[in-house]
Design an enzyme around this catalytic site. Structure first.
Site, mmCIF file in Angstrom:
data_model
loop_
_atom_site.group_PDB
_atom_site.id
_atom_site.type_symbol
_atom_site.label_atom_id
_atom_site.label_comp_id
_atom_site.label_asym_id
_atom_site.label_seq_id
_atom_site.Cartn_x
_atom_site.Cartn_y
_atom_site.Cartn_z
ATOM 1 N N GLN A 104 0.866 -1.182 0.000
ATOM 2 C CA GLN A 104 0.000 0.000 0.000
ATOM 3 C C GLN A 104 0.901 1.229 0.000
ATOM 4 O O GLN A 104 1.639 1.468 0.952
ATOM 5 C CB GLN A 104 -0.904 0.003 1.232
ATOM 6 C CG GLN A 104 -1.883 1.163 1.267
ATOM 7 C CD GLN A 104 -2.639 1.229 2.572
ATOM 8 O OE1 GLN A 104 -2.058 1.595 3.597
ATOM 9 N NE2 GLN A 104 -3.909 0.865 2.554
ATOM 10 N N TYR A 179 -6.010 10.805 3.870
ATOM 11 C CA TYR A 179 -4.613 10.989 3.489
ATOM 12 C C TYR A 179 -4.541 11.897 2.254
ATOM 13 O O TYR A 179 -5.567 12.363 1.753
ATOM 14 C CB TYR A 179 -3.942 9.642 3.257
ATOM 15 C CG TYR A 179 -3.941 8.767 4.488
ATOM 16 C CD1 TYR A 179 -3.275 9.159 5.650
ATOM 17 C CD2 TYR A 179 -4.628 7.556 4.523
ATOM 18 C CE1 TYR A 179 -3.283 8.366 6.793
ATOM 19 C CE2 TYR A 179 -4.647 6.759 5.657
ATOM 20 C CZ TYR A 179 -3.972 7.176 6.790
ATOM 21 O OH TYR A 179 -3.995 6.401 7.919
ATOM 22 N N ARG A 353 -9.499 -6.994 10.521
ATOM 23 C CA ARG A 353 -9.464 -7.463 11.906
ATOM 24 C C ARG A 353 -9.579 -8.980 12.012
ATOM 25 O O ARG A 353 -8.958 -9.599 12.875
ATOM 26 C CB ARG A 353 -10.601 -6.783 12.697
ATOM 27 C CG ARG A 353 -10.388 -5.306 12.922
ATOM 28 C CD ARG A 353 -11.640 -4.595 13.419
ATOM 29 N NE ARG A 353 -12.649 -4.457 12.370
ATOM 30 C CZ ARG A 353 -13.744 -3.713 12.490
ATOM 31 N NH1 ARG A 353 -13.988 -3.048 13.609
ATOM 32 N NH2 ARG A 353 -14.605 -3.627 11.496
#
Length: 411
Positions: A104, A179, A353
Site C-alpha cells: 500500500q 490521506y 481485523r
C-alpha cells in the site's frame, strides 16, 4: 461441518490486471506498528507470512510512504533503497506460502504528526487551518503548487517501481481516509479554486494523474489497486453517490481493482470501523498524543454498535455503477456474509481485523473447520499497533517485541 457447504466461488482464482490471485480473499491493509527507521521489521514479515500460510490469496503491507515526508508517524515503512532488502525478504516469505503480496503506497499530506523536512508546513490540497495539527502543533497547512504536484506524483511512481523491485505483485494506492490523495478527492479538504478544485471531476484530477503515471510505470507487471472512501461519512463530504461516480472515473482510467472502504481518520472513524471505540476496549499506547486523540475521539464520536457488512448499502451503489473488479471491505466475519457478498456480485473479500484474530481463517473456511470468526470487532487491535510488539489481536498472543526491533532481512 463438511467443506461441501462452502461456496466454492470464493476459492476460485481472480484476475486483476497482470496478476492472478489463487482465491478471492485479500488481507486488507491495517497499520501494523511494525516498522523501525523506515524499514519493515521481523514482526511484519511474520505477520504476513502467517496470513499467507493461512490461505489468503493476497496480503497487503500497510502504509508504505512514498517519501519520508509522506509518513504520518515515525515508525512507518519508507519506500527507499534502505528498505529494499527488508521488503524483499517479506515478499519472499509470502511467496513461499503461495500468496501474492501488495504494497500500500501513500502520502499523508496534512494528516501527519511529523514536521515536514522540506518546508515549514505540511502539504495538502488546500492551505489554511489544519485540524490534525491541533494535536501535533502544526496548526496550518499549505496548498500544493504545480511543482509540488509533480514532485509527489513522481514519488508515487518511484515508490511503485521500488515495490516492483522488492518483489511485490501489486501496489495499492491509498486514496481514502483523509490521506493526501483523499484530501484532493474530498470537499471537506479541497477548497481550491483552480483546475484541481470545485467539481468532482476537478478534485479527481490529481489522484487520477497519480494513477495514470503508476499504471504507465508498472501496470503491465503489477496489479494497480485503488483503495478509497466510498463515503466520507460526514455532512459536507462525499456521499455514496459520489463514491459511485469516483469508481467510474477509476474504471475509465484503467485501475485493475478497487478496495471499497469508507470514512475519514479525523471526522468519521466510526464509519471506517463500523463501531465505536469503547473506553473499556482502549489500551494505553505509552504515547500521550495518541492516547489523547483516542480519548478525545471516544468522547466526540457517536456510539455505534457493530453490525456485519456495515458498508454494504454504500458498496452496492458502486457495484451497480461499474463492471471492473471490486473488493468489498467492512464487517465481514462469517461464511454467511462472504457468500452473500459473492451473490451480490463482488469479486473479492477484503479482511482486516478477522485475519489479525485468525491468520488461518481462510484455511479453516476451506476445510469446513469453522464458519464464523472469533473476532469481536472490539477495535483494540487498532491501539495495539502502538505497543512494542505492534498490531495484534487481544484474543491471542501479542506481537513479538524482539522481532519488532529488527529488520525483516535479519530473519
Amino acid at each position: 461441518m463438511s467443506n461441501s457447504s462452502v461456496d466454492v466461488s470464493v476459492f476460485q482464482p481472480l484476475r486483476i490486471g497482470p496478476l492472478t490471485l489463487r482465491n478471492r480473499f485479500i488481507k486488507a491493509a491495517t497499520n501494523e506498528g511494525a516498522a523501525r527507521n523506515g524499514i519493515p521489521t521481523g514482526q511484519s514479515l511474520r505477520l504476513h507470512e502467517r496470513i499467507a500460510a493461512g490461505g489468503a490469496g493476497m496480503t497487503t503491507l500497510a502504509y508504505c510512504a512514498v517519501s519520508a515526508d509522506g509518513r504520518t508517524l515515525p515508525d512507518q515503512v519508507v519506500l527507499d533503497r534502505n528498505s529494499l532488502p527488508h521488503l524483499r525478504a517479506l515478499t519472499q516469505a509470502v511467496h513461499r506460502e503461495g500468496a501474492a503480496a501488495a504494497a500500500q503506497i501513500t502520502h499523508g499530506g496534512c494528516f501527519t504528526f511529523l514536521p515536514p523536512s522540506g518546508s515549514a508546513l505540511p502539504l495538502s490540497a488546500s492551505g489554511g487551518f489544519n485540524k490534525v495539527g491541533i494535536m501535533s502543533g502544526m496548526l496550518c497547512k499549505q496548498a500544493m503548487t504545480e511543482a509540488d504536484l509533480a514532485q509527489v506524483s513522481g514519488e508515487f511512481v518511484q515508490g511503485a517501481r521500488l515495490a516492483r523491485e522488492a518483489g511485490f505483485d501489486a501496489v495499492e494506492l491509498h486514496m481514502g481516509h483523509g490521506y493526501l490523495l483523499s484530501q484532493f478527492i474530498s470537499p471537506l479538504y479541497n477548497k481550491r479554486r483552480d483546475g484541481y478544485g470545485g467539481s468532482l471531476e476537478n478534485r479527481m484530477r490529481f489522484p487520477l494523474r497519480v494513477l495514470r503515471q503508476v499504471l504507465d510505470a508498472v501496470g503491465n507487471e503489477l496489479a494497480v489497486v485503488c483503495k478509497y472512501s466510498v463515503t466520507d461519512g460526514v455532512r459536507g463530504g462525499n456521499q455514496a453517490e459520489d463514491g459511485a461516480a469516483i469508481a467510474r472515473l477509476f474504471e475509465a482510467e484503467g485501475a485493475h481493482l478497487l478496495v471499497l472502504s469508507a470514512g475519514m481518520n479525523v471526522e468519521s472513524i466510526t464509519t471506517m470501523f463500523g463501531s465505536s471505540f469503547p473506553k473499556e476496549n482502549r489500551v494505553s499506547t505509552g504515547k500521550p498524543v495518541i492516547d489523547a486523540v483516542v480519548a478525545l475521539k471516544s468522547l466526540l464520536e457517536p456510539q455505534v454498535r457493530f453490525r456485519e457488512l456495515y458498508l454494504l448499502e454504500h458498496s452496492r451503489k458502486v457495484r451497480a455503477a461499474v463492471r471492473m473488479p471490486l473488493a468489498y471491505l467492512g464487517g465481514v466475519k462469517s461464511l454467511e456474509s462472504i457468500e452473500h457478498l459473492m451473490a451480490q456480485g463482488f469479486d473479492a473479500v477484503a479482511l482486516g481485523r478477522v485475519l489479525l484474530a485468525e491468520p488461518d481463517y481462510v484455511n479453516k473456511l476451506r476445510s469446513g473447520a469453522c464458519r464464523d470468526s472469533i473476532c469481536t470487532a472490539c477495535n483494540r487491535c487498532v491501539a495495539m499497533m502502538y505497543t512494542p510488539g505492534g498490531t495484534s489481536c487481544v484474543l491471542g498472543e501479542p506481537g513479538d517485541a524482539q522481532l519488532n526491533a529488527v529488520g525483516a532481512a535479519s530473519l
